[in-house]
Motif scaffolding. Sequence first.
Motif, mmCIF file in Angstrom:
data_model
loop_
_atom_site.group_PDB
_atom_site.id
_atom_site.type_symbol
_atom_site.label_atom_id
_atom_site.label_comp_id
_atom_site.label_asym_id
_atom_site.label_seq_id
_atom_site.Cartn_x
_atom_site.Cartn_y
_atom_site.Cartn_z
ATOM 1 N N ARG A 245 -21.327 -10.731 -8.954
ATOM 2 C CA ARG A 245 -20.203 -10.180 -8.212
ATOM 3 C C ARG A 245 -19.804 -8.817 -8.778
ATOM 4 O O ARG A 245 -19.658 -7.849 -8.055
ATOM 5 C CB ARG A 245 -19.011 -11.143 -8.266
ATOM 6 C CG ARG A 245 -17.804 -10.628 -7.472
ATOM 7 C CD ARG A 245 -16.791 -11.728 -7.280
ATOM 8 N NE ARG A 245 -16.637 -12.483 -8.514
ATOM 9 C CZ ARG A 245 -16.656 -13.800 -8.594
ATOM 10 N NH1 ARG A 245 -16.827 -14.516 -7.514
ATOM 11 N NH2 ARG A 245 -16.508 -14.397 -9.754
ATOM 12 N N GLU B 30 -19.851 -5.185 -6.913
ATOM 13 C CA GLU B 30 -18.651 -4.361 -6.730
ATOM 14 C C GLU B 30 -18.903 -2.946 -7.204
ATOM 15 O O GLU B 30 -18.506 -1.967 -6.564
ATOM 16 C CB GLU B 30 -17.466 -4.968 -7.494
ATOM 17 C CG GLU B 30 -16.827 -6.128 -6.733
ATOM 18 C CD GLU B 30 -15.950 -6.995 -7.632
ATOM 19 O OE1 GLU B 30 -15.802 -6.653 -8.831
ATOM 20 O OE2 GLU B 30 -15.449 -8.026 -7.131
ATOM 21 N N LEU C 213 -25.385 -15.249 -5.176
ATOM 22 C CA LEU C 213 -24.165 -15.867 -4.685
ATOM 23 C C LEU C 213 -22.963 -14.997 -5.002
ATOM 24 O O LEU C 213 -22.088 -14.772 -4.153
ATOM 25 C CB LEU C 213 -23.990 -17.211 -5.379
ATOM 26 C CG LEU C 213 -23.465 -18.324 -4.517
ATOM 27 C CD1 LEU C 213 -24.388 -18.539 -3.346
ATOM 28 C CD2 LEU C 213 -23.318 -19.568 -5.344
ATOM 29 N N ASP D 292 -20.297 -13.119 -2.446
ATOM 30 C CA ASP D 292 -18.846 -13.124 -2.642
ATOM 31 C C ASP D 292 -18.279 -11.732 -2.570
ATOM 32 O O ASP D 292 -17.307 -11.464 -1.860
ATOM 33 C CB ASP D 292 -18.512 -13.655 -4.040
ATOM 34 C CG ASP D 292 -18.371 -15.152 -4.052
ATOM 35 O OD1 ASP D 292 -18.576 -15.757 -2.989
ATOM 36 O OD2 ASP D 292 -18.062 -15.703 -5.124
#
Lengths: 344, 344
Positions: B228, B232, B253, B257
Amino acid sequence: MPGIKDVAARAGVSVATVSRALNRHPSVSEEARARVLAAVEELGYRPNAVARSLRTDQTRTLGLVISDVMNPYFTELARAVEEEARALGYSVIIGNADERPELQDHHIRNLVDRRIDGLLVSPTDGGTPLLLDTARAGTPVVFVDRWIPGADDVDVPVVRSDGRGAVRDLVAHLHRLGHRRLAIIAGPAATTTGSERVEAFREALAAHGLELPDAYIGQGDFQAGSGRRATERFLDLPEPPEAVFAADNLMALGALDAVRARGLRVPDDIALAAFDDIPWFVHTGPPVTAIAQPTGELGRAAVRALVDRIEGRTARSVTLPARLVVRRSCGEDGETHPQKRSDP
Amino acid sequence: MPGIKDVAARAGVSVATVSRALNRHPSVSEEARARVLAAVEELGYRPNAVARSLRTDQTRTLGLVISDVMNPYFTELARAVEEEARALGYSVIIGNADERPELQDHHIRNLVDRRIDGLLVSPTDGGTPLLLDTARAGTPVVFVDRWIPGADDVDVPVVRSDGRGAVRDLVAHLHRLGHRRLAIIAGPAATTTGSERVEAFREALAAHGLELPDAYIGQGDFQAGSGRRATERFLDLPEPPEAVFAADNLMALGALDAVRARGLRVPDDIALAAFDDIPWFVHTGPPVTAIAQPTGELGRAAVRALVDRIEGRTARSVTLPARLVVRRSCGEDGETHPQKRSDP
DNA sequence: ATCCCTCTTGTAATCGTTTCCACAAGGAGG
DNA sequence: CCTCCTTGTGGAAACGATTACAAGAGGGAT
């Protein structure tokens, strides 16, 4: 590989003294202890757990027999079990029964042959006298998640979670969204989690004046394939259900497959919910509403209960509440986007 | 619990005869064997594996140390390992290192203390001399999936899968769909699977005349959270990548997200692909394109190699090819609906 | 009858620890 | 000086199996 004799020779003491030094027995002189420790270090000595177990009649090992390692619920359980066991100074040997009674027996037999100190079991379907016999024969046993009814005469604590309240919440949620024809995909009737969940569901429906017709009870086996088949049967009904509740996560996955395969959509064409919440449910399309068990806590409590029994204390059964986690698979009153606060 | 002595007494023979009868030693009369078997049955005798191990110096047990049980890839591996081992007459003790070197060491130490016959390891990040020392000390060791470079002086076969070809296929796939700015979320550089996958990716890009700028290499640790965060950071770039390739399923995964949290969509706004295919990728929104390793075959081959070493035969390293499984997360040239034929 | 096999069995040593028991040394108390 | 503890130590007996070795029984050949 050096043995205790080598250490003794090197330290210039007897094997008895080495053993005492290593087991922090009080009556060993500071000087001897130091010499022993030094010798241990130099030789890279590691005590032989096999010999030790033979002598002391304890292996400091727990057996864990679960019904399906590939099911994320059980992997999480296994992980929690191992962690707590390690904290308490025990190791864990995992046996995967794969929902097959004969495999379960194989593992139980193997584990008692290895003289594990205690057994943690989430029993599969089917009558297996071996398990209860083992308990009766004196091996400490604790059931986790599922249990076997005939266990009254022998002291086997049960550590599980009660989904009754959460199932009520789920049904209320579905009802609020306008769903009236509710179906369930059940687990094997022989497992407690199989039958209990159906009962809880039926009761919750009754509270809303709804029925659970036989046609709306699918027989599954906790595997994805059975979830798919049951769902197909539902969809073939002249009046298909508006919502399907799968009694475990794998069957929910199968259900998702089945509705997709027909070109239908969740939740627009049919709502879906599952027992057992798992990380993946956040990422499915759509994210699925589920009943979450406190899996980690369950595993830890089970280990504590088992170790209590092993070490001579009395152990009580434990029941922890499950809770409903609303997502989008039943319709739009849940979170529509992943929320920041729900981040781990 | 009855011992061999009790059986001997009951059958009216010596313990030696009991032992021989039970171990199908040729020279024991039909009559004696029958009496022993009967006594065994009546007493419910089970040989004590601990005592037997002490005497024979073999436990018929394999140790399996993996980096993360909660990762479906490793659970599948563990399952395959256990199955093959069982078929060969061995049990498996699993140790979960949780990507932490000190936990890995703990398990290795614990396993050799228990005198397991051999060790199967998928080593974590970080320098741990213990593992190699163990191998050097004579314990049969086989690496599976990942391995440690310094293992040249000691005979440790490596059973793994080569993703190079599949990564080339993936990059070709992405290129065909028009993606030019491709990024990767790498695993820890210290793990072989961490660095290898980046290299394969870079090479494949080069074949299409593309570069892999440093800004497009995210540092992950094979856990969802790092996926994640890396994503980002990609999205914050003045010129974000058009496609992200995660070096394992958990980081993919996390990436999913991250793009969802921004209100962006896969594959419309950004394409996503992962190393390691898992059943769940079929059900995510959207289904994710992945590189599938022959996980089960890997586990089985690893066990066979290890048992070969244990039983004195020579074992060779094995490398199996991985293959690309196209789904929808990179854009619309894959299957748009689950196909009937892809049903299990 | 003797010798020599083969077949079956039992006795006892062994694996590496822990732990019971005996015992020596030293100090305290009489 | 003797006795009685206390403290530290070593010798040796377990734990429950496997297995080397010895030996008895029976049978055939000489």
